[in-house]
Design an enzyme around this catalytic site. Sequence first.
Site, PDB file in Angstrom:
ATOM      1  N   ASN A  11       0.795  -1.282   0.016  1.00 39.88           N
ATOM      2  CA  ASN A  11       0.096  -0.044   0.115  1.00 39.88           C
ATOM      3  C   ASN A  11       0.898   1.288  -0.131  1.00 39.88           C
ATOM      4  O   ASN A  11       1.635   1.265   0.857  1.00 39.88           O
ATOM      5  CB  ASN A  11      -0.727  -0.178   1.209  1.00 39.88           C
ATOM      6  CG  ASN A  11      -1.865   1.034   1.347  1.00 39.88           C
ATOM      7  OD1 ASN A  11      -2.224   0.935   2.497  1.00 39.88           O
ATOM      8  ND2 ASN A  11      -2.294   1.761   0.243  1.00 39.88           N
ATOM      9  N   GLN A  44      -2.297   6.673  -1.674  1.00 41.06           N
ATOM     10  CA  GLN A  44      -2.536   7.523  -0.605  1.00 41.06           C
ATOM     11  C   GLN A  44      -1.603   8.772  -0.436  1.00 41.06           C
ATOM     12  O   GLN A  44      -0.282   8.278  -0.433  1.00 41.06           O
ATOM     13  CB  GLN A  44      -3.053   7.423   0.814  1.00 41.06           C
ATOM     14  CG  GLN A  44      -4.364   6.849   0.879  1.00 41.06           C
ATOM     15  CD  GLN A  44      -4.818   5.395   0.671  1.00 41.06           C
ATOM     16  OE1 GLN A  44      -3.545   4.658   0.818  1.00 41.06           O
ATOM     17  NE2 GLN A  44      -5.827   5.295   0.307  1.00 41.06           N
ATOM     18  N   CYS A  73      -5.988   5.963   8.106  1.00 42.48           N
ATOM     19  CA  CYS A  73      -5.145   4.958   7.147  1.00 42.48           C
ATOM     20  C   CYS A  73      -4.350   4.237   8.100  1.00 42.48           C
ATOM     21  O   CYS A  73      -3.226   4.830   8.454  1.00 42.48           O
ATOM     22  CB  CYS A  73      -4.819   5.593   6.049  1.00 42.48           C
ATOM     23  SG  CYS A  73      -3.446   4.475   5.135  1.00 42.48           S
ATOM     24  N   GLY A  74      -4.339   3.000   8.469  1.00 43.43           N
ATOM     25  CA  GLY A  74      -3.614   2.144   9.334  1.00 43.43           C
ATOM     26  C   GLY A  74      -2.404   2.123   8.732  1.00 43.43           C
ATOM     27  O   GLY A  74      -1.369   2.278   9.549  1.00 43.43           O
ATOM     28  N   ASN A 190     -14.996   1.343   2.849  1.00 43.95           N
ATOM     29  CA  ASN A 190     -14.184   0.516   2.411  1.00 43.95           C
ATOM     30  C   ASN A 190     -14.806  -0.901   2.529  1.00 43.95           C
ATOM     31  O   ASN A 190     -15.345  -1.121   3.592  1.00 43.95           O
ATOM     32  CB  ASN A 190     -13.040   0.651   3.269  1.00 43.95           C
ATOM     33  CG  ASN A 190     -12.457   1.868   3.333  1.00 43.95           C
ATOM     34  OD1 ASN A 190     -11.572   2.601   2.530  1.00 43.95           O
ATOM     35  ND2 ASN A 190     -12.611   2.537   4.580  1.00 43.95           N
ATOM     36  N   ARG A 209     -12.333   2.837  -0.288  1.00 48.46           N
ATOM     37  CA  ARG A 209     -13.249   3.898  -0.762  1.00 48.46           C
ATOM     38  C   ARG A 209     -12.113   4.899  -1.635  1.00 48.46           C
ATOM     39  O   ARG A 209     -11.132   5.444  -0.587  1.00 48.46           O
ATOM     40  CB  ARG A 209     -13.441   4.706   0.808  1.00 48.46           C
ATOM     41  CG  ARG A 209     -14.559   5.861   0.571  1.00 48.46           C
ATOM     42  CD  ARG A 209     -14.974   6.349   1.574  1.00 48.46           C
ATOM     43  NE  ARG A 209     -13.972   6.644   2.762  1.00 48.46           N
ATOM     44  CZ  ARG A 209     -14.172   7.375   3.740  1.00 48.46           C
ATOM     45  NH1 ARG A 209     -15.528   7.638   4.099  1.00 48.46           N
ATOM     46  NH2 ARG A 209     -13.159   7.565   4.725  1.00 48.46           N
ATOM     47  N   CYS A 217      -4.607  -2.998   3.479  1.00 49.32           N
ATOM     48  CA  CYS A 217      -5.338  -1.874   4.175  1.00 49.32           C
ATOM     49  C   CYS A 217      -5.408  -2.294   5.626  1.00 49.32           C
ATOM     50  O   CYS A 217      -6.027  -3.248   6.060  1.00 49.32           O
ATOM     51  CB  CYS A 217      -6.825  -1.973   3.447  1.00 49.32           C
ATOM     52  SG  CYS A 217      -7.937  -0.656   4.318  1.00 49.32           S
ATOM     53  N   GLY A 218      -4.604  -1.305   6.373  1.00 49.19           N
ATOM     54  CA  GLY A 218      -4.624  -1.647   7.590  1.00 49.19           C
ATOM     55  C   GLY A 218      -5.551  -1.173   8.405  1.00 49.19           C
ATOM     56  O   GLY A 218      -6.225  -2.210   9.506  1.00 49.19           O
TER      57      GLY A 218
END
Length: 274
Positions: A11, A44, A73-74, A190, A209, A217-218
């Site tokens: 990511n 991101q 956002c993890g 999400n 999303r 995705c954390g």
Amino acid sequence: MQFSKMHGLGNDFMVVDAVTQNVYFSPELICRLANRHTGVGFDQLLVVEAPYDPELDFHYRIFNADGSEVAQCGNGARCFARFVRIKGLTNKREIKVSTQSGRMTLHVMDNEDVCVNMGEPEFEPQKVPFRAQKVEKTYIIRAMERTVLCGVVSMGNPHCVIQVEDIKTAEVESLGSVLEQHERFPERANIGFMQVVDRNTLHLRVFERGAGETQACGSGACAAVAVGISQGLLDRKVKVNLPGGSLSIEWKGTGNPLYMTGPAVHIYDGTIQL
């Protein structure tokens, strides 16, 4: 403008220090920078800002590739923690930050993995937000002319989690894109597809999303474990296998914060003319 390129399990992020640089990001500029052919390219954009509260170290902002700002956002949080240390903005191992959705504590471990206190999962529909009369462990949503069973939770951002038999054949793109914009999610969502292997292991793919399917995705991993525990499918410590790698998630249940631990990789530093 100086920046770093980083990733958490594939990511990928453009990370910018707005503490020592004077920068402004319009949605148009973000879209331009996000373009993988003519810009930097990223899932991101992460922006490090000075704290608004003297008790905190930094303010953490997150923008999707489409220019929209999001609250959480993890994977980005882990990269954020390593970035501020690499750049000498702090030498602390425990870093306290504010986000759009509240506060987070990031702990950089001796092996440079980062453990993130993600806060307590929020199941109250109005706070997700999700259109429902009351809290349920499983909701029924109509999509693509059929019913879909799912769990819904906020980890600072809205998540819908669907259990599947086989992660390889999950309808991530087709069903994910429809549910992401479903009318019952007023701020979109999400969409996670999870295959429970055993009580301590699951496979997960996430349609994010504003970004589509990503390598990891954390917050989606946290949401899947929170939903799985609430539905009685998982124990409190779970290994989550994503396309880009694995995360360790731990949650002791209601009244406790959820912890996510995983890697954060610095790829390169760059300078771009705006």
